[in-house]
Enzyme design. Sequence first.
Site, PDB file in Angstrom:
ATOM      1  N   GLU A 144      25.252  -4.293 -14.277  1.00  0.00           N
ATOM      2  CA  GLU A 144      24.935  -2.970 -13.729  1.00  0.00           C
ATOM      3  C   GLU A 144      25.099  -1.857 -14.768  1.00  0.00           C
ATOM      4  O   GLU A 144      25.267  -0.697 -14.412  1.00  0.00           O
ATOM      5  CB  GLU A 144      25.793  -2.673 -12.490  1.00  0.00           C
ATOM      6  CG  GLU A 144      25.475  -3.507 -11.275  1.00  0.00           C
ATOM      7  CD  GLU A 144      24.049  -3.321 -10.718  1.00  0.00           C
ATOM      8  OE1 GLU A 144      23.294  -2.484 -11.252  1.00  0.00           O
ATOM      9  OE2 GLU A 144      23.701  -4.036  -9.769  1.00  0.00           O
ATOM     10  N   HIS A 194      32.031   0.422  -9.019  1.00  0.00           N
ATOM     11  CA  HIS A 194      31.008  -0.180  -8.154  1.00  0.00           C
ATOM     12  C   HIS A 194      31.606  -1.403  -7.484  1.00  0.00           C
ATOM     13  O   HIS A 194      32.144  -2.286  -8.163  1.00  0.00           O
ATOM     14  CB  HIS A 194      29.780  -0.566  -8.988  1.00  0.00           C
ATOM     15  CG  HIS A 194      28.841  -1.476  -8.258  1.00  0.00           C
ATOM     16  ND1 HIS A 194      28.254  -1.113  -7.064  1.00  0.00           N
ATOM     17  CD2 HIS A 194      28.415  -2.728  -8.521  1.00  0.00           C
ATOM     18  CE1 HIS A 194      27.498  -2.113  -6.643  1.00  0.00           C
ATOM     19  NE2 HIS A 194      27.581  -3.105  -7.503  1.00  0.00           N
ATOM     20  N   HIS A 226      23.806  -4.052  -0.492  1.00  0.00           N
ATOM     21  CA  HIS A 226      24.417  -4.335  -1.787  1.00  0.00           C
ATOM     22  C   HIS A 226      25.884  -3.906  -1.831  1.00  0.00           C
ATOM     23  O   HIS A 226      26.749  -4.768  -1.950  1.00  0.00           O
ATOM     24  CB  HIS A 226      23.596  -3.629  -2.883  1.00  0.00           C
ATOM     25  CG  HIS A 226      24.060  -3.937  -4.270  1.00  0.00           C
ATOM     26  ND1 HIS A 226      23.234  -3.907  -5.359  1.00  0.00           N
ATOM     27  CD2 HIS A 226      25.293  -4.262  -4.748  1.00  0.00           C
ATOM     28  CE1 HIS A 226      23.913  -4.231  -6.450  1.00  0.00           C
ATOM     29  NE2 HIS A 226      25.164  -4.438  -6.092  1.00  0.00           N
ATOM     30  N   HIS A 260      31.484  -4.321  -3.865  1.00  0.00           N
ATOM     31  CA  HIS A 260      30.747  -4.913  -2.746  1.00  0.00           C
ATOM     32  C   HIS A 260      31.697  -4.983  -1.557  1.00  0.00           C
ATOM     33  O   HIS A 260      31.750  -5.996  -0.869  1.00  0.00           O
ATOM     34  CB  HIS A 260      30.257  -6.316  -3.098  1.00  0.00           C
ATOM     35  CG  HIS A 260      29.292  -6.358  -4.241  1.00  0.00           C
ATOM     36  ND1 HIS A 260      28.896  -7.520  -4.845  1.00  0.00           N
ATOM     37  CD2 HIS A 260      28.624  -5.362  -4.876  1.00  0.00           C
ATOM     38  CE1 HIS A 260      28.039  -7.254  -5.821  1.00  0.00           C
ATOM     39  NE2 HIS A 260      27.868  -5.948  -5.861  1.00  0.00           N
TER      40      HIS A 260
HETATM   41 ZN   LIG Z   1      26.729  -4.974  -7.280  1.00  0.00          ZN
END
Ligand SMILES: [Zn+2]
Length: 217
Positions: free
Chosen positions: A75, A93, A155, A95
């Site tokens: 990412e 970031h 996501h 999940h």
């Molecule tokens: Zn991700």
Amino acid sequence: MRAEGERTAVVEAARRMVDSGLVINTSGNVSVRVGGTIAITPSRVPYETMTPADVCLVDIASGEQADGALLPSSELPLHLAVYGATDAGAVVHTHSHFATVLSTLVDRLPAIHYQVADLGGEVEVAPYATFGTDELARVTTRALAGRNAALMRNHGVTAIGPDILRALARAFTVEWIASVYWHARVLGTPTLLDGAEIERVAARQADFASRRKGRKP
Ligand SMILES: [Zn+2]
């Protein structure tokens, strides 16, 4: 080692993400701004064995790797786009479970609790795009405009802050608010706070923050 302090902070934040259940395995990624570069978690390295030397340094303007033998997180385009578009000092970031569940169901995470004020109000859900793409970077950065967090459709979550502790705290806040909203929706139709109240809360939080800064140690 260049930027040893920042690289160590990235490793510690990544471990906290896993230990607290915000992510599983090697999913999720963390970065901090170091001048014109970022220190970012490498791709596919278990967080338990990751060392500061494994953390990659990448130039923000060119996207070229400046230090580190491993490949940066997949990412990387998302992180670079966020630093290019905002004055964020750190990007997290995840999940995380409830936020990811809701990213498949709603268009925005509403103001069910006053703590959304620290996220910049209701949290937008960025449209779906394939992981690691410039398109995902573009739509997520757009959903972050004027805010400190965004959900990403089917996501996860991106949270930003002036430093890694604030960015991580906001990733936790998103997950907690998502879990509150989910549980409330299971039982009925929750009441929500309006924009004026969230603005009042934000002003009050800013006031408390400035008074804390002014206090002598
Ligand atoms: Zn991700």
